[in-house]
Scaffold this motif. Structure first.
Motif, PDB file in Angstrom:
ATOM      1  N   PRO A  47       4.781  21.141  44.198  1.00 44.28           N
ATOM      2  CA  PRO A  47       5.812  20.007  44.354  1.00 44.28           C
ATOM      3  C   PRO A  47       4.852  18.749  44.163  1.00 44.28           C
ATOM      4  O   PRO A  47       3.680  18.966  44.000  1.00 44.28           O
ATOM      5  CB  PRO A  47       5.773  20.133  45.979  1.00 44.28           C
ATOM      6  CG  PRO A  47       5.828  21.591  46.120  1.00 44.28           C
ATOM      7  CD  PRO A  47       4.952  22.146  45.307  1.00 44.28           C
ATOM      8  N   ASP A  48       5.424  17.727  44.001  1.00 44.58           N
ATOM      9  CA  ASP A  48       4.616  16.348  43.827  1.00 44.58           C
ATOM     10  C   ASP A  48       3.531  16.219  44.805  1.00 44.58           C
ATOM     11  O   ASP A  48       2.282  15.893  44.252  1.00 44.58           O
ATOM     12  CB  ASP A  48       5.665  15.247  44.088  1.00 44.58           C
ATOM     13  CG  ASP A  48       7.090  15.259  43.227  1.00 44.58           C
ATOM     14  OD1 ASP A  48       6.911  16.265  41.947  1.00 44.58           O
ATOM     15  OD2 ASP A  48       7.705  14.449  43.538  1.00 44.58           O
ATOM     16  N   GLU A  67       8.199  13.483  35.290  1.00 45.97           N
ATOM     17  CA  GLU A  67       9.308  12.736  34.862  1.00 45.97           C
ATOM     18  C   GLU A  67       9.343  12.426  33.131  1.00 45.97           C
ATOM     19  O   GLU A  67      10.432  12.807  32.435  1.00 45.97           O
ATOM     20  CB  GLU A  67       9.852  11.186  35.511  1.00 45.97           C
ATOM     21  CG  GLU A  67      11.028  10.430  34.710  1.00 45.97           C
ATOM     22  CD  GLU A  67      12.325  11.144  35.294  1.00 45.97           C
ATOM     23  OE1 GLU A  67      13.278  10.625  34.426  1.00 45.97           O
ATOM     24  OE2 GLU A  67      12.414  11.962  35.932  1.00 45.97           O
ATOM     25  N   ARG A  70      10.349  15.949  32.014  1.00 42.48           N
ATOM     26  CA  ARG A  70      11.772  16.206  32.205  1.00 42.48           C
ATOM     27  C   ARG A  70      12.661  15.530  31.098  1.00 42.48           C
ATOM     28  O   ARG A  70      13.589  16.220  30.770  1.00 42.48           O
ATOM     29  CB  ARG A  70      12.303  15.799  33.678  1.00 42.48           C
ATOM     30  CG  ARG A  70      13.516  16.106  34.057  1.00 42.48           C
ATOM     31  CD  ARG A  70      14.331  15.168  35.167  1.00 42.48           C
ATOM     32  NE  ARG A  70      14.347  13.814  34.785  1.00 42.48           N
ATOM     33  CZ  ARG A  70      15.018  13.271  33.937  1.00 42.48           C
ATOM     34  NH1 ARG A  70      16.365  14.219  33.378  1.00 42.48           N
ATOM     35  NH2 ARG A  70      15.315  12.036  33.450  1.00 42.48           N
ATOM     36  N   ARG A  77      13.798  19.591  37.105  1.00 46.23           N
ATOM     37  CA  ARG A  77      13.760  19.572  38.329  1.00 46.23           C
ATOM     38  C   ARG A  77      15.006  19.341  39.150  1.00 46.23           C
ATOM     39  O   ARG A  77      16.037  18.511  38.762  1.00 46.23           O
ATOM     40  CB  ARG A  77      12.981  17.919  38.558  1.00 46.23           C
ATOM     41  CG  ARG A  77      11.639  18.035  38.036  1.00 46.23           C
ATOM     42  CD  ARG A  77      10.994  16.717  37.880  1.00 46.23           C
ATOM     43  NE  ARG A  77      10.965  15.825  39.043  1.00 46.23           N
ATOM     44  CZ  ARG A  77       9.911  15.925  39.850  1.00 46.23           C
ATOM     45  NH1 ARG A  77       9.136  17.064  40.128  1.00 46.23           N
ATOM     46  NH2 ARG A  77       9.688  15.095  41.024  1.00 46.23           N
ATOM     47  N   ARG A  78      15.206  20.158  40.047  1.00 45.77           N
ATOM     48  CA  ARG A  78      16.451  20.323  40.947  1.00 45.77           C
ATOM     49  C   ARG A  78      16.250  20.315  42.311  1.00 45.77           C
ATOM     50  O   ARG A  78      15.431  20.975  42.971  1.00 45.77           O
ATOM     51  CB  ARG A  78      17.367  21.438  40.621  1.00 45.77           C
ATOM     52  CG  ARG A  78      17.734  21.552  38.993  1.00 45.77           C
ATOM     53  CD  ARG A  78      18.397  23.039  38.589  1.00 45.77           C
ATOM     54  NE  ARG A  78      19.009  22.940  37.418  1.00 45.77           N
ATOM     55  CZ  ARG A  78      19.351  23.951  36.720  1.00 45.77           C
ATOM     56  NH1 ARG A  78      19.591  25.137  37.666  1.00 45.77           N
ATOM     57  NH2 ARG A  78      19.950  23.972  35.634  1.00 45.77           N
ATOM     58  N   GLN A  79      16.928  19.482  42.944  1.00 46.02           N
ATOM     59  CA  GLN A  79      16.805  19.258  44.517  1.00 46.02           C
ATOM     60  C   GLN A  79      17.317  20.619  45.167  1.00 46.02           C
ATOM     61  O   GLN A  79      18.131  21.341  45.048  1.00 46.02           O
ATOM     62  CB  GLN A  79      17.587  18.354  44.958  1.00 46.02           C
ATOM     63  CG  GLN A  79      17.458  18.173  46.516  1.00 46.02           C
ATOM     64  CD  GLN A  79      18.128  16.761  46.811  1.00 46.02           C
ATOM     65  OE1 GLN A  79      18.966  16.257  46.454  1.00 46.02           O
ATOM     66  NE2 GLN A  79      17.845  16.527  48.304  1.00 46.02           N
ATOM     67  N   GLY A  80      16.121  21.290  46.033  1.00 44.86           N
ATOM     68  CA  GLY A  80      16.380  22.508  46.623  1.00 44.86           C
ATOM     69  C   GLY A  80      15.501  23.392  45.940  1.00 44.86           C
ATOM     70  O   GLY A  80      15.486  24.697  46.405  1.00 44.86           O
ATOM     71  N   SER A  81      15.447  23.419  44.659  1.00 44.47           N
ATOM     72  CA  SER A  81      14.680  24.573  43.786  1.00 44.47           C
ATOM     73  C   SER A  81      13.540  24.211  43.115  1.00 44.47           C
ATOM     74  O   SER A  81      12.953  24.943  42.576  1.00 44.47           O
ATOM     75  CB  SER A  81      15.917  25.035  42.676  1.00 44.47           C
ATOM     76  OG  SER A  81      16.167  24.147  41.642  1.00 44.47           O
ATOM     77  N   GLY A  82      13.247  22.836  43.355  1.00 41.71           N
ATOM     78  CA  GLY A  82      11.932  22.372  42.733  1.00 41.71           C
ATOM     79  C   GLY A  82      11.840  22.200  41.304  1.00 41.71           C
ATOM     80  O   GLY A  82      12.612  22.106  40.601  1.00 41.71           O
ATOM     81  N   THR A  83      10.597  22.262  40.795  1.00 40.58           N
ATOM     82  CA  THR A  83      10.239  21.986  39.647  1.00 40.58           C
ATOM     83  C   THR A  83       9.886  22.974  38.749  1.00 40.58           C
ATOM     84  O   THR A  83       8.992  24.040  39.148  1.00 40.58           O
ATOM     85  CB  THR A  83       9.197  20.807  39.234  1.00 40.58           C
ATOM     86  OG1 THR A  83       9.324  19.696  40.172  1.00 40.58           O
ATOM     87  CG2 THR A  83       8.939  20.350  37.896  1.00 40.58           C
TER      88      THR A  83
END
Length: 480
Positions: A47-48, A67, A70, A77-83
């Motif tokens: 995570p960041d 970014e 990406r 990058r998806r919210q809930g599943s990370g990078t």
């Protein structure tokens, strides 16, 4: 797979040892780890905040680096599943190589119709004949150890004569021979656009150029195709670019051809501002019958740098390209090249020297067939996918297709699952735009293009119907 922050920090090494913004330096190092296979597709990145703490940098540095990657399609990058590194490895023997993820476009599964990478699919008869003449010359060589960092003099002379025939007087010492056009772009990026520098490009543009600039941890600014607003951009002292890149003739991917007046304005503005202007001429000879093209951009300005190659006009396996530039630029580039590469394949250069005086006629001989394939693909797409917009082009090798809705990235994945590879527009647009586009080449034979159109139509029906998005390597990256 999940990457421990400390382990990733170790792999990054001295990533910040360079010139320019930290986020670009971090993105450049992560990009290399991904492209070289050290960060495998599907790997979960930290995570960041966690990675920022491990690297002792601000969280914004990591966010900005992620970014960049990406936008390039290298991570998701998806919210809930990370990078995650984009696209888990597909099952099958090809995946055991650990090759960079873009190679699935160059070496697809056997059942995939490859419309993402545009190049002739077989060498013309003239190429073996040229090699025969080149080998005869090799038998006569004495007193030559074979190292020619600037290129074999015979080919440098042929390139100079090639430009002179087209209205651009050129001496052999204004020519540097390279191993293809991509090496030429990499050398120019290294020479003019170091870390923290700025390259000014069209949006969209050839993705290999973007890769070359990003490899140097450079920032990329964009203008529309044709570089409208170029004069203002190069006069802005606070943001003046270090280099500008344009494809003036049969632009990749749109096929556009700049008119003479625009060429004159670009060349004059670049020279006045002292900004190197690079004209990618790799597709310049691929006009359709009855379509005249203006003189090279270099005919309008003494400082214009031209990049050429035989990969599109002859065959991609003939890895011979060149840079035509003012003599001091060629000398500088030659020194850079010698550090990594003492010279190219002499036999290939001699064969290229045999071919180059005939390259215009070779391209003209195939022009009617290329136009017929272009027309056939457009007809098939119009019949099966009438909502798609595929404008005709005056030459080149590709169609720039606008989808009626959705985005090219997700559709390219659906298309690949249906057996056809296309290039999503986002990978060609450094501004983050062109997401509603895909690039498709028309070089295949009619039967293959018909099959491709059938598969694209099936893929589009599945896409519109909400086919589940199974993870597949995205069709982005270094396409040609």
């Amino acid at each position: 797979m999940s990457m421990d922050p400390a382990a990733l920090a170790d792999r990054l090494g001295r990533w910040s040892a360079g010139r320019g913004p930290l986020y670009l330096l971090l993105a450049a190092r992560l990009r290399r780890l991904i492209d070289e296979g050290e960060l495998a597709p599907g790997t979960a990145l930290p995570p960041d905040r966690t990675l920022a703490a491990a690297l002792t940098v601000a969280r914004g540095t990591v966010v900005a680096a992620y970014e960049e990657l990406r936008r390039e399609g290298r991570i998701r990058r998806r919210q809930g599943s990370g990078t995650r590194v984009a696209g888990p490895v597909r099952p099958g023997p090809r995946e055991s190589t650990g090759a960079p993820v873009f190679l699935h476009l160059l070496e697809p599964r056997d059942d995939v119709v490859l419309l993402a990478c545009a190049a002739p699919d077989a060498p013309p008869p003239a190429l073996p004949a040229a090699y025969e003449r080149a080998l005869a010359r090799l038998r006569e060589v004495t007193g030559d150890i074979g190292y020619h960092p600037l290129g074999h003099v015979r080919l440098r002379r042929a390139v100079a004569e090639h430009y002179a025939r087209r209205g651009v007087p050129t001496e052999p010492d204004q020519v540097l021979v390279t191993n293809g056009g991509q090496q030429a772009l990499a050398l120019l990026a290294r020479a003019f656009v170091g870390p923290g520098g700025t390259a000014l490009v069209e949006a969209p543009t050839y993705p290999g150029a973007l890769e070359a600039f990003r490899e140097q941890a450079a920032a990329v600014r964009t203008l529309p195709v044709g570089l409208d607003g170029f004069g203002r951009a190069v006069r802005d002292r606070g943001r003046r670019p270090d280099l500008a890149y344009v494809a003036a003739t049969h632009h990749n991917p749109t096929g556009a051809v700049l008119p003479p007046l625009v060429r004159r304005r670009l060349a004059a503005a670049a020279e006045a501002a002292g900004v190197p202007l690079v004209d990618d001429e790799v597709l310049a000879h691929l006009a359709f019958p009855g379509r005249d093209t203006p003189p090279p951009l270099a005919a309008y300005g003494r400082t214009v740098i031209s990049v050429g190659s035989l990969s599109k006009s002859v065959w991609g396996g003939l890895r011979v390209g060149w840079i035509r530039a003012p003599r001091p630029v060629v000398d500088r580039l030659g020194r850079l090249r010698a550090v990594h590469d003492l010279g190219g394949n002499v036999a290939a250069q001699l064969a290229a020297a045999e071919l180059l005086p005939r390259v215009e006629s070779l391209c003209a001989d195939g022009a009617a067939d290329r136009r017929a394939r272009h027309d056939h693909l457009r007809t098939e797409l119009a019949r099966r996918l009438p909502d798609w917009q595929a404008p005709p082009v005056p030459g080149g090798q590709t169609l720039w297709v606008r989808l009626p809705h959705g985005d090219g990235d997700s559709f390219a994945q659906t298309a690949l699952r249906h057996g056809v590879a296309v290039l999503p527009g986002s990978g060609l647009d450094a501004s983050g735009g062109s997401r509603e586009f895909v690039r498709i080449h028309f070089l295949a034979d009619h039967a293959t293009l018909t099959t491709a159109a059938e598969r694209l139509a099936r893929a589009w029906r599945a896409y519109e119907g909400g086919e589940p998005d199974r993870d597949t390597p995205p069709s982005r990256a270094l396409a040609v």
